[in-house]
Design a protein around this motif. Structure first.
Motif, PDB file in Angstrom:
ATOM      1  N   CYS A 272       0.823  -1.153  -0.045  1.00 45.92           N
ATOM      2  CA  CYS A 272       0.184  -0.180   0.138  1.00 45.92           C
ATOM      3  C   CYS A 272       0.868   1.081  -0.039  1.00 45.92           C
ATOM      4  CB  CYS A 272      -1.045  -0.136   1.347  1.00 45.92           C
ATOM      5  SG  CYS A 272      -2.118  -1.470   1.369  1.00 45.92           S
ATOM      6  N   GLU A 273       0.315   2.508  -0.524  1.00 48.06           N
ATOM      7  CA  GLU A 273       0.983   3.675  -0.511  1.00 48.06           C
ATOM      8  C   GLU A 273       1.363   4.191   1.031  1.00 48.06           C
ATOM      9  OE1 GLU A 273      -0.296   7.140  -2.797  1.00 48.06           O
ATOM     10  OE2 GLU A 273      -1.455   5.528  -3.893  1.00 48.06           O
ATOM     11  N   HIS A 274       0.141   3.973   1.905  1.00 51.83           N
ATOM     12  CA  HIS A 274       0.875   4.343   3.246  1.00 51.83           C
ATOM     13  C   HIS A 274       0.562   3.010   4.037  1.00 51.83           C
ATOM     14  CE1 HIS A 274       1.343   6.902   6.658  1.00 51.83           C
ATOM     15  NE2 HIS A 274       0.582   6.532   7.318  1.00 51.83           N
TER      16      HIS A 274
ATOM     17  N   VAL B 159      -4.885   0.784   3.811  1.00 53.15           N
ATOM     18  CA  VAL B 159      -3.737   1.132   4.718  1.00 53.15           C
ATOM     19  C   VAL B 159      -3.162  -0.093   4.856  1.00 53.15           C
ATOM     20  CG1 VAL B 159      -2.683   2.404   6.442  1.00 53.15           C
ATOM     21  CG2 VAL B 159      -4.703   3.493   5.311  1.00 53.15           C
ATOM     22  N   GLY B 160      -1.759  -0.210   4.529  1.00 53.78           N
ATOM     23  CA  GLY B 160      -1.057  -1.246   5.031  1.00 53.78           C
ATOM     24  C   GLY B 160      -0.567  -1.604   6.300  1.00 53.78           C
ATOM     25  N   VAL B 161      -0.422  -2.621   6.808  1.00 62.74           N
ATOM     26  CA  VAL B 161       0.031  -2.968   8.277  1.00 62.74           C
ATOM     27  C   VAL B 161       1.346  -3.462   8.319  1.00 62.74           C
ATOM     28  CG1 VAL B 161      -0.450  -3.720  10.721  1.00 62.74           C
ATOM     29  CG2 VAL B 161      -2.346  -3.246   9.172  1.00 62.74           C
ATOM     30  N   THR B 162       2.394  -3.206   8.948  1.00 59.52           N
ATOM     31  CA  THR B 162       3.882  -3.633   8.838  1.00 59.52           C
ATOM     32  C   THR B 162       4.106  -4.127  10.171  1.00 59.52           C
ATOM     33  OG1 THR B 162       4.772  -1.653   9.345  1.00 59.52           O
ATOM     34  CG2 THR B 162       4.430  -1.987   7.177  1.00 59.52           C
ATOM     35  N   ASN B 163       4.964  -5.215   9.920  1.00 59.56           N
ATOM     36  CA  ASN B 163       5.505  -5.714  11.327  1.00 59.56           C
ATOM     37  C   ASN B 163       7.009  -5.295  11.615  1.00 59.56           C
ATOM     38  OD1 ASN B 163       7.520  -6.718   9.582  1.00 59.56           O
ATOM     39  ND2 ASN B 163       6.945  -8.800   9.553  1.00 59.56           N
ATOM     40  N   ALA B 164       7.536  -5.682  12.792  1.00 58.98           N
ATOM     41  CA  ALA B 164       8.462  -4.615  13.241  1.00 58.98           C
ATOM     42  C   ALA B 164       9.581  -4.517  12.350  1.00 58.98           C
ATOM     43  CB  ALA B 164       9.210  -5.468  14.596  1.00 58.98           C
ATOM     44  N   ASP B 165       9.850  -5.607  11.336  1.00 55.60           N
ATOM     45  CA  ASP B 165      10.607  -5.407  10.415  1.00 55.60           C
ATOM     46  C   ASP B 165      10.285  -4.428   9.113  1.00 55.60           C
ATOM     47  OD1 ASP B 165      12.126  -7.222  11.872  1.00 55.60           O
ATOM     48  OD2 ASP B 165      11.202  -8.732  10.877  1.00 55.60           O
ATOM     49  N   GLY B 166       9.155  -3.964   9.055  1.00 53.19           N
ATOM     50  CA  GLY B 166       8.844  -3.073   8.107  1.00 53.19           C
ATOM     51  C   GLY B 166       8.214  -3.814   7.211  1.00 53.19           C
ATOM     52  N   GLY B 167       8.014  -5.279   6.933  1.00 50.97           N
ATOM     53  CA  GLY B 167       7.521  -6.154   5.907  1.00 50.97           C
ATOM     54  C   GLY B 167       5.894  -5.818   6.338  1.00 50.97           C
ATOM     55  N   GLN B 168       5.305  -5.931   5.226  1.00 56.53           N
ATOM     56  CA  GLN B 168       3.727  -5.656   5.163  1.00 56.53           C
ATOM     57  C   GLN B 168       3.069  -7.173   5.488  1.00 56.53           C
ATOM     58  OE1 GLN B 168       1.979  -3.002   2.182  1.00 56.53           O
ATOM     59  NE2 GLN B 168       0.002  -4.182   2.352  1.00 56.53           N
ATOM     60  N   ILE B 169       2.231  -7.057   6.367  1.00 55.81           N
ATOM     61  CA  ILE B 169       1.578  -8.486   6.825  1.00 55.81           C
ATOM     62  C   ILE B 169       0.049  -8.321   6.701  1.00 55.81           C
ATOM     63  CG2 ILE B 169       3.329  -9.165   8.659  1.00 55.81           C
ATOM     64  CD1 ILE B 169       1.403  -7.772  10.833  1.00 55.81           C
ATOM     65  N   GLY B 170      -0.521  -7.151   6.223  1.00 55.46           N
ATOM     66  CA  GLY B 170      -1.815  -7.149   5.822  1.00 55.46           C
ATOM     67  C   GLY B 170      -2.461  -5.790   5.682  1.00 55.46           C
ATOM     68  N   ARG B 171      -3.691  -5.527   5.446  1.00 53.41           N
ATOM     69  CA  ARG B 171      -4.007  -4.157   4.911  1.00 53.41           C
ATOM     70  C   ARG B 171      -5.487  -4.044   5.649  1.00 53.41           C
ATOM     71  NH1 ARG B 171      -5.915  -4.770  -1.475  1.00 53.41           N
ATOM     72  NH2 ARG B 171      -7.587  -6.407  -1.021  1.00 53.41           N
ATOM     73  N   VAL B 172      -5.895  -2.837   5.554  1.00 57.10           N
ATOM     74  CA  VAL B 172      -7.044  -2.464   6.444  1.00 57.10           C
ATOM     75  C   VAL B 172      -7.902  -1.529   5.592  1.00 57.10           C
ATOM     76  CG1 VAL B 172      -6.036  -0.708   7.937  1.00 57.10           C
ATOM     77  CG2 VAL B 172      -8.196  -2.205   8.612  1.00 57.10           C
ATOM     78  N   SER B 173      -9.164  -1.538   5.459  1.00 63.42           N
ATOM     79  CA  SER B 173      -9.883  -0.720   4.582  1.00 63.42           C
ATOM     80  C   SER B 173     -10.978   0.270   5.761  1.00 63.42           C
ATOM     81  CB  SER B 173     -10.754  -1.064   3.568  1.00 63.42           C
ATOM     82  OG  SER B 173     -11.869  -1.909   4.258  1.00 63.42           O
ATOM     83  N   ALA B 174     -11.377   1.289   5.086  1.00 62.91           N
ATOM     84  CA  ALA B 174     -12.063   2.220   6.185  1.00 62.91           C
ATOM     85  C   ALA B 174     -13.472   1.461   6.453  1.00 62.91           C
ATOM     86  CB  ALA B 174     -12.665   3.321   5.412  1.00 62.91           C
TER      87      ALA B 174
ATOM     88  N   PRO C 143      -7.257   8.976   9.787  1.00 59.71           N
ATOM     89  CA  PRO C 143      -6.694  10.113   8.816  1.00 59.71           C
ATOM     90  C   PRO C 143      -6.418   9.615   7.444  1.00 59.71           C
ATOM     91  CG  PRO C 143      -5.657  10.244  10.936  1.00 59.71           C
ATOM     92  CD  PRO C 143      -6.433   8.773  11.065  1.00 59.71           C
ATOM     93  N   TRP C 144      -5.866   8.607   7.437  1.00 60.06           N
ATOM     94  CA  TRP C 144      -5.378   8.085   6.141  1.00 60.06           C
ATOM     95  C   TRP C 144      -6.313   7.943   5.113  1.00 60.06           C
ATOM     96  CZ3 TRP C 144      -0.781  10.041   5.691  1.00 60.06           C
ATOM     97  CH2 TRP C 144       0.156  10.038   6.880  1.00 60.06           C
ATOM     98  N   PHE C 145      -7.628   7.493   5.412  1.00 60.71           N
ATOM     99  CA  PHE C 145      -8.629   6.977   4.576  1.00 60.71           C
ATOM    100  C   PHE C 145      -9.344   7.958   3.780  1.00 60.71           C
ATOM    101  CE2 PHE C 145      -9.250   3.497   7.952  1.00 60.71           C
ATOM    102  CZ  PHE C 145      -8.460   2.459   6.952  1.00 60.71           C
ATOM    103  N   ALA C 146      -8.729   9.413   4.038  1.00 63.17           N
ATOM    104  CA  ALA C 146      -9.146  10.468   3.342  1.00 63.17           C
ATOM    105  C   ALA C 146      -8.776  10.510   1.880  1.00 63.17           C
ATOM    106  CB  ALA C 146      -8.860  11.893   3.905  1.00 63.17           C
TER     107      ALA C 146
END
Lengths: 289, 351
Positions: free
Chosen positions: B295-297, B318-333, B310-313
């Motif tokens: 995701c972009e953010h 919006v992506g969700v990252t783990n401690a290492d910065g790798g994306q582990i999932g995403r979430v929508s409004a 705020p990012w859903f505007a």
């Protein structure tokens, strides 16, 4: 009239005989036991009499200043002491002060530990409290006379009577002060694993100090209140002047010596109170918590 | 009741801890085990039930919050951990040691070395300076003067009271006084910290600042903190796990979002109704798991719903990252709104 249910004469006789027996068999030993007290009193008296008057005035005025940090109380103390000197009461005042100091210091040594003990045990308090009531309300002549019989007239019975009369408020206020220490502070100290001794000297006594000082103030005042009675059995000092004034119908002598006692009381009361107040302010007690 | 499954590294374990206040607790205990309620026991025997069969597992390195209204027994509970109160029945193990079998002497050593406590009413010594107050626990422990003052000075600085070392507690504001209390506990350098309504006496703004400071300290010190509060919002903000207490009994134990999404009973539902759920729910519990196109953010995995709103505007996902910065999932409004709007047990499936 209240009916005579039993014959109390044997009981009275037993009490009288008992006292006589004690005087005969133990008089010497008891006198020897009280001797250190006499030495202590005499030492204080000699010290006060040997100290130049201006030095004593300077010390008391200095204490008054340290306690209040303003000039009002030191001026009162200065005027009071100069009055004492001008009225030719200096020597008697020092003798009386010595008796008061000896009685107060002894009372502190005895009363504070007993007060601590009372604060820790409900049982001890239940036993000691009526004894204190007795000490404060029993007319002092009742125990002065046996004391004179045992020790002979002089300073020892006078000092003992003064101690008996003056200690109770200090015991009561030590007990009260310790029991009223903020439980939150006590609990915090407990949570850090203190020993009972650490808690007593690190938390309880310091926090109860303003109350304990109020007790010392009371003890000082009550010791001064005893000086006339003490002089009847040979304590000397201002009380003796009052007594002589009454005996010779010399109103002026009684009046000035009496005023001298009042002046001493004011000086010591104001100074000890000022120290108590200072401590309280430092702790922030008396403010809304 | 939550059973954690793993026998992970537990700092504090309580098993069946029951406390009854009164002259003859055994009779009241017998009634209680027969299933009578707190009010019934009190009416029959005039004994107050402080804790009723409390069992808790507190993992090392967690902030564990016990939440309850006044009279729910939470302050009684925390005092059992360092045995300021002795239980009527039950078992308490701290750091693998059975607290109840300790002798008075062992207990003192335990309190001096293993556990520190912060109090609602601060419990500071009014006749001592701030520095000397912070050093008090070390003094009790027997640490030499130079060393304890040096350590105390360090912690005074950490809690942000530099310059106040010589002040007396009464010259400080409530928040500052509680910082002294906190510094005093932290100076003990124990693994376990007990905080009894530590922030409840403070103004809301100062309280919020202290909560943030605590979370910050926790991330650097990694202590086990048992925190008591009556404020559900506070519990959600700082707790890794929350136990809700009522009438001395545990009603529910779980992660903040588990309690918000699945309140166990009507009592807890009442709390949840007024709560800011956007703050309580982590995005990772409601996200679509998996490696989607980046995701972009993105937000870190411990972000909460209020952080992503705020990012859903601008973004649909919006992506969700783990401690290492790798994306582990995403979430929508939509997912966020659904989580915030409803919390009945059959909606989301929090894992």
């Amino acid at each position: 009239m209240f009916p005579e249910l039993i014959d109390t004469r044997p009981l009275r006789r037993a009490v009288d005989d008992g006292l006589n027996w004690v005087v005969r068999n133990w008089g010497g030993e008891l006198e020897a036991a009280a001797y250190p007290l006499l030495m202590f009193l005499n030492w204080i008296e000699r010290l006060l009499l040997a100290t130049p008057w201006w030095l004593i005035v300077a010390i008391l005025v200095g204490l008054a200043f340290l306690a209040t940090r303003n000039w009002k109380l030191p001026v009162v103390v200065l005027v009071a002491l100069v009055f004492m000197g001008i009225m030719e009461l200096w020597r008697d005042a020092m003798v009386t002060t010595a008796l008061m100091l000896a009685a107060t210091l002894t009372a502190i040594v005895i009363s504070i530990p007993i007060g601590v003990w009372m604060s820790r045990s409900m049982r001890v308090r239940q036993i000691v409290t009526p004894v204190l009531d007795l000490m404060q309300t029993m007319p002092s002549f009742v125990y002065l006379i046996p004391a004179v019989m045992i020790f002979g007239p002089g300073k020892i019975p006078a000092l003992l009577a003064t101690i008996v009369y003056a200690s109770p408020p200090l015991m009561r206020l030590t007990d009260l002060g310790l029991r009223n220490v903020d439980p939150a502070v006590m609990e915090a100290s407990r949570a850090f694993g203190d020993t009972p001794t650490q808690r007593l000297f690190g938390v309880q006594v310091p926090l109860a100090l303003p109350t304990i000082l109020a007790g010392v103030n009371q003890t000082t005042m009550m010791a001064l209140a005893m000086v006339v009675i003490a002089s009847m059995i040979g304590a000397g000092g201002l009380g003796y002047q009052v007594l002589q004034g009454i005996g010779r119908l010399e109103v002026s002598r009684g009046l000035f010596a009496g005023l001298g006692i009042v002046v001493l009381a004011i000086v010591f009361d104001r100074i000890t109170q000022a120290y108590g107040k200072r401590l309280q302010e430092r702790f922030g007690l008396g403010e809304v918590r | 009741m939550d059973t954690n499954g793993t026998t992970a590294d537990l700092a504090i374990t309580m098993r069946g801890v029951t406390k009854i206040f009164g002259p003859a607790p055994e009779t009241a205990l017998a009634l209680l085990t027969k299933g009578k309620s707190k009010t019934e026991v009190q009416a029959e025997t005039n004994h107050v039930v402080g804790l009723d069969d409390v069992s808790l597992d507190i993992e090392r390195g967690q902030i564990f919050v016990v939440m309850g209204l006044s009279g729910s027994g939470k302050s009684t509970l925390i005092r059992h951990v360092n045995r300021l109160i002795d239980p009527t029945a039950g078992k308490i193990v701290v750091n693998g040691e059975d607290v109840l079998s300790m002798s008075l002497d062992q207990l003192r050593t335990f309190r001096r070395t293993s556990i520190a406590m912060v109090f609602q009413k601060f419990g500071l010594l009014p006749h001592r300076s701030v520095l000397s107050n912070v050093a008090y626990g070390l003094e009790i422990r027997g640490v030499g003067k130079a060393e304890r003052l040096e350590r105390a000075a360090h912690w005074v600085e950490v809690v942000g009271l530099s310059g106040y070392e010589r002040s007396r507690p009464r010259q400080l504001s409530g928040g500052q006084q509680q910082r002294v209390g906190l510094a005093r506990a932290l100076a003990m350098d124990t693994d376990i910290l007990l905080m009894d309504e530590a922030f409840s006496a403070l103004d809301p703004l100062i309280r919020s600042g202290m909560q943030e400071q605590l979370i910050e300290l926790q991330s650097s010190l990694n202590k086990t903190i048992l925190f008591i509060t009556h404020d559900f919002d506070e519990a959600l903000k700082i707790g890794n796990r929350i136990a809700v207490l009522k009438d001395g009994a545990v009603q529910q134990v779980g992660k903040p979002e588990e309690i918000v999404l699945n309140p166990a009973n009507a009592h807890i539902e009442e709390f949840v109704r007024d709560v800011n759920k956007a703050r309580a729910i982590h995005v990772r519990t409601i996200m679509e798991k998996g490696a989607f196109e980046p995701c972009e953010h993105t937000v870190p995995m411990d972000a909460r719903c209020e952080d992503v709103l705020p990012w859903f505007a601008e973004h649909q996902w919006v992506g969700v990252t783990n401690a290492d910065g790798g994306q582990i999932g995403r979430v929508s409004a939509r997912q966020v709104i659904r989580a915030l709007a409803k919390y009945s047990p059959d909606v989301a499936d929090p894992v």
